[in-house]
Motif scaffolding. Structure first.
Motif, mmCIF file in Angstrom:
data_model
loop_
_atom_site.group_PDB
_atom_site.id
_atom_site.type_symbol
_atom_site.label_atom_id
_atom_site.label_comp_id
_atom_site.label_asym_id
_atom_site.label_seq_id
_atom_site.Cartn_x
_atom_site.Cartn_y
_atom_site.Cartn_z
ATOM 1 N N ASP A 13 0.858 -1.185 0.000
ATOM 2 C CA ASP A 13 0.000 0.000 0.000
ATOM 3 C C ASP A 13 0.892 1.232 0.000
ATOM 4 O OD1 ASP A 13 1.006 -0.175 2.527
ATOM 5 O OD2 ASP A 13 -0.889 -0.016 3.568
ATOM 6 N N GLU A 86 -2.752 -0.730 -11.578
ATOM 7 C CA GLU A 86 -3.405 -1.370 -10.435
ATOM 8 C C GLU A 86 -3.787 -0.332 -9.387
ATOM 9 O OE1 GLU A 86 -2.695 -5.063 -7.383
ATOM 10 O OE2 GLU A 86 -1.009 -3.746 -7.815
ATOM 11 N N CYS A 87 -2.896 0.604 -9.131
ATOM 12 C CA CYS A 87 -3.180 1.647 -8.150
ATOM 13 C C CYS A 87 -4.308 2.563 -8.626
ATOM 14 C CB CYS A 87 -1.908 2.450 -7.881
ATOM 15 S SG CYS A 87 -2.040 3.548 -6.480
ATOM 16 N N GLU A 90 -7.500 0.692 -8.256
ATOM 17 C CA GLU A 90 -7.843 0.630 -6.839
ATOM 18 C C GLU A 90 -8.477 1.930 -6.364
ATOM 19 O OE1 GLU A 90 -4.978 0.420 -3.112
ATOM 20 O OE2 GLU A 90 -4.813 -1.360 -4.387
ATOM 21 N N THR A 95 -11.876 -0.105 -3.999
ATOM 22 C CA THR A 95 -11.855 -1.410 -3.359
ATOM 23 C C THR A 95 -10.545 -2.108 -3.669
ATOM 24 O OG1 THR A 95 -12.993 -3.520 -3.145
ATOM 25 C CG2 THR A 95 -13.008 -2.524 -5.310
ATOM 26 N N LYS A 96 -10.134 -2.975 -2.744
ATOM 27 C CA LYS A 96 -8.930 -3.774 -2.962
ATOM 28 C C LYS A 96 -9.378 -5.208 -3.198
ATOM 29 C CE LYS A 96 -5.038 -1.751 -0.707
ATOM 30 N NZ LYS A 96 -3.968 -1.973 0.218
ATOM 31 N N ASN A 100 -8.418 -5.557 -9.468
ATOM 32 C CA ASN A 100 -7.417 -4.500 -9.660
ATOM 33 C C ASN A 100 -6.119 -5.083 -10.210
ATOM 34 O OD1 ASN A 100 -9.228 -2.669 -8.583
ATOM 35 N ND2 ASN A 100 -8.419 -2.909 -6.520
#
Length: 181
Positions: A13, A86-87, A90, A95-96, A100
């Motif tokens: 993260d 991906e970030c 997200e 949502t994670k 993603n």
């Protein structure tokens, strides 16, 4: 951002820019390592195209630089595309989840497929990498499903204090100079 060495499984993260930079740096390192192995694997000298009388039996620094820079660039680009996408997914989806990673895998796979310069290969590589990243993220951060069983195997088998067997005690009585071993 990376966590402690024994802090596993570790969820990634942090800010998107930091994640993208870290992925690009790791990709560049992996690409440089790949290029070094590839250069060392073949005994032939690495030379640039020349017109006039250079010695083709010696490696050329310019050619070595190109041979190292190309995989470093492509692996760095693919890793950065994956991390940034991906970030972004997200933050847009808020949502994670494994989707993603699939979206990031599509972008990273597209960059990997772009090396060939053919659209069909780029699309199939993107789909394959997206599916692979989805499955990898969906399976979880650890390779062990039953953590309690693993903990018992690692820490619960041996007694708290060591108890010598009768046979070992008899041997130590028979050979007293080895009793402190």
């Amino acid at each position: 951002i990376f966590g402690l060495p024994n802090d596993r499984p570790y969820a990634v993260d942090g800010p998107c820019l930091s994640r993208t930079f870290n992925a690009a740096a790791v990709g560049a390192g992996a690409g440089t390592f790949f290029a070094a192995v590839q250069l060392a694997w073949y005994p032939d000298p690495v030379v640039s195209a020349t017109r006039f009388g250079k010695n083709p039996t010696k490696s050329d620094a310019k050619a070595i630089g190109r041979a190292v820079a190309r995989p470093a660039f492509w692996m760095s680009s693919a890793a950065a595309a994956f991390a940034a996408t991906e970030c972004l997914a997200e933050s847009v989806r808020e949502t994670k989840d494994p989707f993603n990673a699939a979206i990031g895998g599509l972008a990273g796979g597209a960059v990997c497929g772009a090396i060939s310069g053919r659209g069909g290969i780029m699309v199939s590589t993107a789909l394959g990498m997206g599916l692979f990243m989805f499955l990898l993220d969906a399976s979880g951060p650890d390779t062990v499903w039953d953590q309690e069983s693993l903990k018992h195997k690692m820490f619960g088998v041996l007694p708290d204090t060591h108890v010598e067997s009768k046979a070992l005690g008899d041997l130590k009585d028979k050979y007293p100079k080895f009793k402190d071993i």
